[in-house]
Design a protein around this motif. Structure first.
Motif, PDB file in Angstrom:
ATOM      1  N   ARG A  58    -102.747 -57.474  43.792  1.00 44.74           N
ATOM      2  CA  ARG A  58    -103.646 -58.231  43.845  1.00 44.74           C
ATOM      3  C   ARG A  58    -103.397 -58.034  42.251  1.00 44.74           C
ATOM      4  NH1 ARG A  58    -108.840 -59.227  44.901  1.00 44.74           N
ATOM      5  NH2 ARG A  58    -109.096 -57.300  46.559  1.00 44.74           N
ATOM      6  N   PHE A  59    -103.991 -56.844  41.506  1.00 44.07           N
ATOM      7  CA  PHE A  59    -104.358 -56.737  40.190  1.00 44.07           C
ATOM      8  C   PHE A  59    -103.962 -58.116  39.349  1.00 44.07           C
ATOM      9  CE2 PHE A  59    -104.353 -54.382  35.900  1.00 44.07           C
ATOM     10  CZ  PHE A  59    -105.514 -54.258  36.073  1.00 44.07           C
ATOM     11  N   ASP A  60    -103.015 -58.516  39.054  1.00 48.36           N
ATOM     12  CA  ASP A  60    -102.416 -59.335  38.610  1.00 48.36           C
ATOM     13  C   ASP A  60    -103.114 -60.753  38.176  1.00 48.36           C
ATOM     14  OD1 ASP A  60    -100.700 -60.523  40.853  1.00 48.36           O
ATOM     15  OD2 ASP A  60     -99.460 -61.651  39.707  1.00 48.36           O
ATOM     16  N   SER A  61    -103.498 -60.918  39.612  1.00 50.74           N
ATOM     17  CA  SER A  61    -105.005 -62.299  39.425  1.00 50.74           C
ATOM     18  C   SER A  61    -106.345 -61.721  39.097  1.00 50.74           C
ATOM     19  CB  SER A  61    -104.956 -63.316  40.876  1.00 50.74           C
ATOM     20  OG  SER A  61    -104.665 -61.881  41.912  1.00 50.74           O
ATOM     21  N   SER A 110    -106.620 -59.513  36.929  1.00 51.62           N
ATOM     22  CA  SER A 110    -106.594 -59.233  35.339  1.00 51.62           C
ATOM     23  C   SER A 110    -106.541 -60.653  34.634  1.00 51.62           C
ATOM     24  CB  SER A 110    -105.819 -58.528  35.227  1.00 51.62           C
ATOM     25  OG  SER A 110    -104.341 -58.929  35.425  1.00 51.62           O
ATOM     26  N   SER A 111    -106.246 -62.274  35.048  1.00 57.64           N
ATOM     27  CA  SER A 111    -106.078 -62.905  34.471  1.00 57.64           C
ATOM     28  C   SER A 111    -104.526 -63.757  34.149  1.00 57.64           C
ATOM     29  CB  SER A 111    -107.515 -62.933  33.937  1.00 57.64           C
ATOM     30  OG  SER A 111    -108.578 -63.090  33.939  1.00 57.64           O
ATOM     31  N   GLY A 112    -103.930 -62.740  34.676  1.00 59.64           N
ATOM     32  CA  GLY A 112    -102.653 -63.205  34.792  1.00 59.64           C
ATOM     33  C   GLY A 112    -101.983 -61.898  33.283  1.00 59.64           C
ATOM     34  N   ARG A 113    -102.586 -61.210  32.591  1.00 53.62           N
ATOM     35  CA  ARG A 113    -102.412 -60.929  31.486  1.00 53.62           C
ATOM     36  C   ARG A 113    -100.667 -59.521  31.978  1.00 53.62           C
ATOM     37  NH1 ARG A 113    -105.108 -56.704  27.465  1.00 53.62           N
ATOM     38  NH2 ARG A 113    -103.686 -56.524  26.199  1.00 53.62           N
ATOM     39  N   TRP A 114    -101.351 -59.219  33.081  1.00 58.10           N
ATOM     40  CA  TRP A 114     -99.831 -58.684  33.734  1.00 58.10           C
ATOM     41  C   TRP A 114     -99.145 -58.719  35.244  1.00 58.10           C
ATOM     42  CZ3 TRP A 114    -104.613 -56.288  32.040  1.00 58.10           C
ATOM     43  CH2 TRP A 114    -104.476 -55.409  31.093  1.00 58.10           C
ATOM     44  N   GLU A 115     -98.261 -59.170  34.973  1.00 59.48           N
ATOM     45  CA  GLU A 115     -97.192 -59.688  36.082  1.00 59.48           C
ATOM     46  C   GLU A 115     -96.853 -58.403  36.831  1.00 59.48           C
ATOM     47  OE1 GLU A 115     -93.619 -62.427  36.876  1.00 59.48           O
ATOM     48  OE2 GLU A 115     -94.370 -62.762  35.172  1.00 59.48           O
ATOM     49  N   LEU A 116     -96.646 -59.000  38.372  1.00 56.72           N
ATOM     50  CA  LEU A 116     -96.429 -57.685  39.441  1.00 56.72           C
ATOM     51  C   LEU A 116     -95.063 -57.997  39.606  1.00 56.72           C
ATOM     52  CD1 LEU A 116     -97.461 -56.021  41.899  1.00 56.72           C
ATOM     53  CD2 LEU A 116     -96.998 -58.581  43.139  1.00 56.72           C
ATOM     54  N   ARG A 117     -94.214 -56.331  39.315  1.00 60.45           N
ATOM     55  CA  ARG A 117     -92.620 -56.359  39.956  1.00 60.45           C
ATOM     56  C   ARG A 117     -92.712 -56.331  41.533  1.00 60.45           C
ATOM     57  NH1 ARG A 117     -90.649 -51.662  36.910  1.00 60.45           N
ATOM     58  NH2 ARG A 117     -89.152 -52.516  37.504  1.00 60.45           N
ATOM     59  N   SER A 118     -92.171 -57.825  42.021  1.00 60.12           N
ATOM     60  CA  SER A 118     -92.402 -57.425  43.562  1.00 60.12           C
ATOM     61  C   SER A 118     -90.992 -56.872  44.189  1.00 60.12           C
ATOM     62  CB  SER A 118     -92.088 -58.961  43.537  1.00 60.12           C
ATOM     63  OG  SER A 118     -90.851 -60.123  42.532  1.00 60.12           O
ATOM     64  N   GLU A 119     -90.397 -56.621  43.339  1.00 60.58           N
ATOM     65  CA  GLU A 119     -88.917 -55.602  43.709  1.00 60.58           C
ATOM     66  C   GLU A 119     -89.463 -54.308  43.641  1.00 60.58           C
ATOM     67  OE1 GLU A 119     -88.658 -55.620  39.517  1.00 60.58           O
ATOM     68  OE2 GLU A 119     -88.871 -57.048  40.299  1.00 60.58           O
TER      69      GLU A 119
END
Length: 186
Positions: A54-57, A59-68
């Motif tokens: 949940r770091f992407d949320s 960090s204000s969405g600056r980095w996008e979580l790679r779900s794979e």
């Protein structure tokens, strides 16, 4: 196999967000990532996977979580759960804590025991580090003791209690500074 919490080290954290592993250290130095969100084991930082995911949320969405990558990490670590906070984790140890737990004379004693296959398999291999649940290590102590000619393999109960209660302050309890940002205080 015992259910274990899912964890990530700096390399796995970086893979989750498609950045170089050194970027995670930069995030710590710059305050993008709070060092208090990690647990320190044998001088290395490790994060509960729930937090890392949940770091992407945060960090204000600056980095996008790679779900794979997230799915691969969960599959690799097996059945378990993804905690958000370090306080939700059981006691986890690395080689430095194990050496202190058994008062081994040197790291070579533990390394030889691991290399010869007498030590239990690591519960995790993250960012180049082997990690064990404290219970995995303590459960193996009688067999280690029975198979050893020189080392007693008797756990120090005070060290075990400190590890369990989160108050261990011996070797490996503080994060080792590494890389080009090592001189900056974290």
């Amino acid at each position: 196999m015992q259910r274990r919490p899912h964890l990530v080290g700096p390399q796995e954290f970086a893979a989750l967000y498609d950045v170089r592993p050194g970027v995670v250290s930069q995030w710590l130095v710059r305050g993008v990532l709070d060092a208090a969100t990690a647990i320190v084991i044998s001088g290395g930082r490790f994060w509960p996977l729930g937090f890392a995911a949940r770091f992407d949320s945060i960090s204000s969405g600056r980095w996008e979580l790679r779900s794979e990558v997230l799915a691969d990490l969960i599959e690799e670590q097996g059945e378990g759960w993804s905690p958000d906070l370090g306080e939700q984790l059981p006691a986890i140890v690395g080689q430095k804590e194990i050496i202190e737990l058994f008062h081994l004379p040197s790291q070579g004693n533990l390394a030889t025991t691991i290399a010869t296959g007498r030590f239990p398999a690591a519960d995790w291999r993250l960012s180049g580090s082997r990690l064990w649940l404290l219970d995995t290590v303590l459960d193996a102590a009688p067999e280690l003791q029975a198979s050893s000619r020189k080392l007693p393999w008797v756990a120090d109960e005070e060290v075990a209690a400190a590890l369990r209660e989160g108050r261990y302050d011996g070797p490996g309890s503080t994060a080792a500074s590494r890389g080009p940002y090592a001189r900056k205080a974290l």
